[in-house]
Structures are given as structure tokens and as C-alpha cells.
Motif scaffolding. Structure first.
Motif, PDB file in Angstrom:
ATOM      1  N   THR A  32      31.901  58.975   1.896  1.00 44.02           N
ATOM      2  CA  THR A  32      31.251  57.977   2.751  1.00 44.02           C
ATOM      3  C   THR A  32      29.913  58.445   3.330  1.00 44.02           C
ATOM      4  O   THR A  32      29.152  57.623   3.834  1.00 44.02           O
ATOM      5  CB  THR A  32      32.169  57.563   3.918  1.00 44.02           C
ATOM      6  OG1 THR A  32      32.457  58.703   4.729  1.00 44.02           O
ATOM      7  CG2 THR A  32      33.455  56.953   3.416  1.00 44.02           C
ATOM      8  N   SER A  33      29.608  59.715   3.244  1.00 47.28           N
ATOM      9  CA  SER A  33      28.424  60.248   3.935  1.00 47.28           C
ATOM     10  C   SER A  33      27.102  59.646   3.455  1.00 47.28           C
ATOM     11  O   SER A  33      26.210  59.405   4.250  1.00 47.28           O
ATOM     12  CB  SER A  33      28.380  61.768   3.835  1.00 47.28           C
ATOM     13  OG  SER A  33      28.209  62.159   2.492  1.00 47.28           O
ATOM     14  N   LYS A  34      26.970  59.378   2.178  1.00 49.32           N
ATOM     15  CA  LYS A  34      25.704  58.864   1.650  1.00 49.32           C
ATOM     16  C   LYS A  34      25.429  57.429   2.101  1.00 49.32           C
ATOM     17  O   LYS A  34      24.285  56.999   2.112  1.00 49.32           O
ATOM     18  CB  LYS A  34      25.722  58.932   0.131  1.00 49.32           C
ATOM     19  CG  LYS A  34      25.843  60.339  -0.407  1.00 49.32           C
ATOM     20  CD  LYS A  34      24.603  60.718  -1.168  1.00 49.32           C
ATOM     21  CE  LYS A  34      24.723  62.021  -1.886  1.00 49.32           C
ATOM     22  NZ  LYS A  34      24.881  63.189  -1.126  1.00 49.32           N
ATOM     23  N   GLN A  35      26.474  56.698   2.457  1.00 51.63           N
ATOM     24  CA  GLN A  35      26.310  55.305   2.857  1.00 51.63           C
ATOM     25  C   GLN A  35      26.742  55.089   4.300  1.00 51.63           C
ATOM     26  O   GLN A  35      27.153  54.007   4.682  1.00 51.63           O
ATOM     27  CB  GLN A  35      27.117  54.403   1.918  1.00 51.63           C
ATOM     28  CG  GLN A  35      26.688  54.552   0.478  1.00 51.63           C
ATOM     29  CD  GLN A  35      27.431  53.614  -0.430  1.00 51.63           C
ATOM     30  OE1 GLN A  35      27.731  52.494  -0.077  1.00 51.63           O
ATOM     31  NE2 GLN A  35      27.726  54.081  -1.634  1.00 51.63           N
ATOM     32  N   ASN A  36      26.643  56.115   5.108  1.00 52.24           N
ATOM     33  CA  ASN A  36      27.122  56.035   6.480  1.00 52.24           C
ATOM     34  C   ASN A  36      26.168  55.251   7.375  1.00 52.24           C
ATOM     35  O   ASN A  36      24.954  55.397   7.282  1.00 52.24           O
ATOM     36  CB  ASN A  36      27.323  57.442   7.064  1.00 52.24           C
ATOM     37  CG  ASN A  36      27.956  57.390   8.425  1.00 52.24           C
ATOM     38  OD1 ASN A  36      28.880  56.621   8.659  1.00 52.24           O
ATOM     39  ND2 ASN A  36      27.462  58.193   9.338  1.00 52.24           N
ATOM     40  N   VAL A  37      26.735  54.433   8.267  1.00 53.95           N
ATOM     41  CA  VAL A  37      25.942  53.673   9.236  1.00 53.95           C
ATOM     42  C   VAL A  37      26.385  53.957  10.670  1.00 53.95           C
ATOM     43  O   VAL A  37      25.852  53.385  11.606  1.00 53.95           O
ATOM     44  CB  VAL A  37      26.039  52.148   8.969  1.00 53.95           C
ATOM     45  CG1 VAL A  37      25.402  51.801   7.640  1.00 53.95           C
ATOM     46  CG2 VAL A  37      27.478  51.672   9.032  1.00 53.95           C
TER      47      VAL A  37
END
Length: 161
Positions: A32-37
């Protein structure tokens, strides 16, 4: 029915040597880190916090199985978890969400490790290794389902805000 207050709880479970299953938390955060908000941290878990008109609070979440319990019990189960609470909106009515939450045990199952592998391979390599089971969900998919997302399969935190 008086209005329920619904919120998403995003969770980070720190990895610990003496708790072997926390390695899953670390793996999920890698996915999830690359698309974290979530600005506070990269989450590895999410749950729905429900505050009833009488002030009682419960938490609905999927882990390896479905859990629905009081907020105080949920907090006491893991004092190492780091949480942040965000607003929750849905196209579903509060009554419909409450029905789904209260009947989830008989309708759906928690994740299986194959689902986590599919998350990793789908997001990193754009393919799945294992066939999906529509009756199994991971936590992010459960919240996406309760939001009324048309496509909640393989939901990520960015889909829930």
C-alpha cells in the motif's frame, strides 16, 4: 433510526519479533505504500467505527475472520497499534450498513493468505496467482463494500478516503 456516526479507523501494527504474524503488517504496508493517502503513516489495516445514538461505540473489521465488538475491547486487544480516524461516507443508508455489519459473520469470511499474495502480485506485477473467492475479503475491501463502491475488490486506502 437516529443517525449513526460512521468513521474509518486506519491502523498501523508495528512489526515485533515476539509476534510472528506482524510480518503480514509489514508486507501489507509494502503493497500500500506507493499509493498511500494517509499522511500520518502507511496503514496495514482498516476498520469501521460505529457510534450509536446512545453513545455506545463498536468496531467492525475483517482480519483472518470477521470481528464486531465494542470499541473499548477492540482498543484493549492490541495496545501497540497506531490509529488515525477519518470520516466515512457511503452511498448505502445507515440501516443497510448496520444490517451488513451485524450479519457479516454468516455472509462473509475473512482473508486467506492467497488473497494477500494476489494483492501483492496484482499491484506490483499486474497479475493474480490465485483464483478469487467472492466470500472472502480483506479489511480494505470490507470498508469499500460498506462505502458502496461498485468495485471493492482489491480496494486500497486511497479508494476509501
Amino acid at each position: 433510526m437516529d443517525a449513526l456516526k460512521l468513521e474509518i479507523i486506519f491502523i498501523k501494527n508495528p512489526w515485533k519479533w515476539n509476534k510472528p504474524l506482524t510480518y503480514l503488517s509489514w508486507i501489507i504496508r509494502q503493497v500500500t505504500s506507493k499509493q498511500n493517502v494517509i499522511k500520518e503513516f502507511v496503514p496495514n489495516h482498516a476498520a469501521l467505527k460505529i457510534t450509536f445514538p446512545d453513545g455506545s461505540v463498536r468496531v467492525s473489521d475483517f482480519q483472518s475472520h470477521y470481528k464486531y465488538r465494542t470499541y473499548n475491547l477492540w482498543i484493549s486487544e492490541d495496545t501497540n497499534r497506531i490509529i488515525v480516524v477519518k470520516p466515512f461516507t457511503s452511498v448505502l443508508s445507515s440501516e443497510n450498513i448496520l444490517y451488513l455489519v451485524e450479519n457479516a459473520t454468516s455472509l462473509y469470511k475473512g482473508y486467506e493468505h492467497k488473497k494477500l499474495v494476489n494483492y501483492l502480485t496484482l499491484l506490483k506485477l499486474n497479475f493474480k496467482i490465485f483464483k478469487d473467492n467472492p466470500n472472502r475479503m480483506v479489511c480494505f475491501e470490507w470498508i469499500g463494500f460498506l462505502k458502496g463502491l461498485d468495485e471493492n475488490n482489491y480496494s486500497l486506502p486511497k479508494d476509501l478516503i
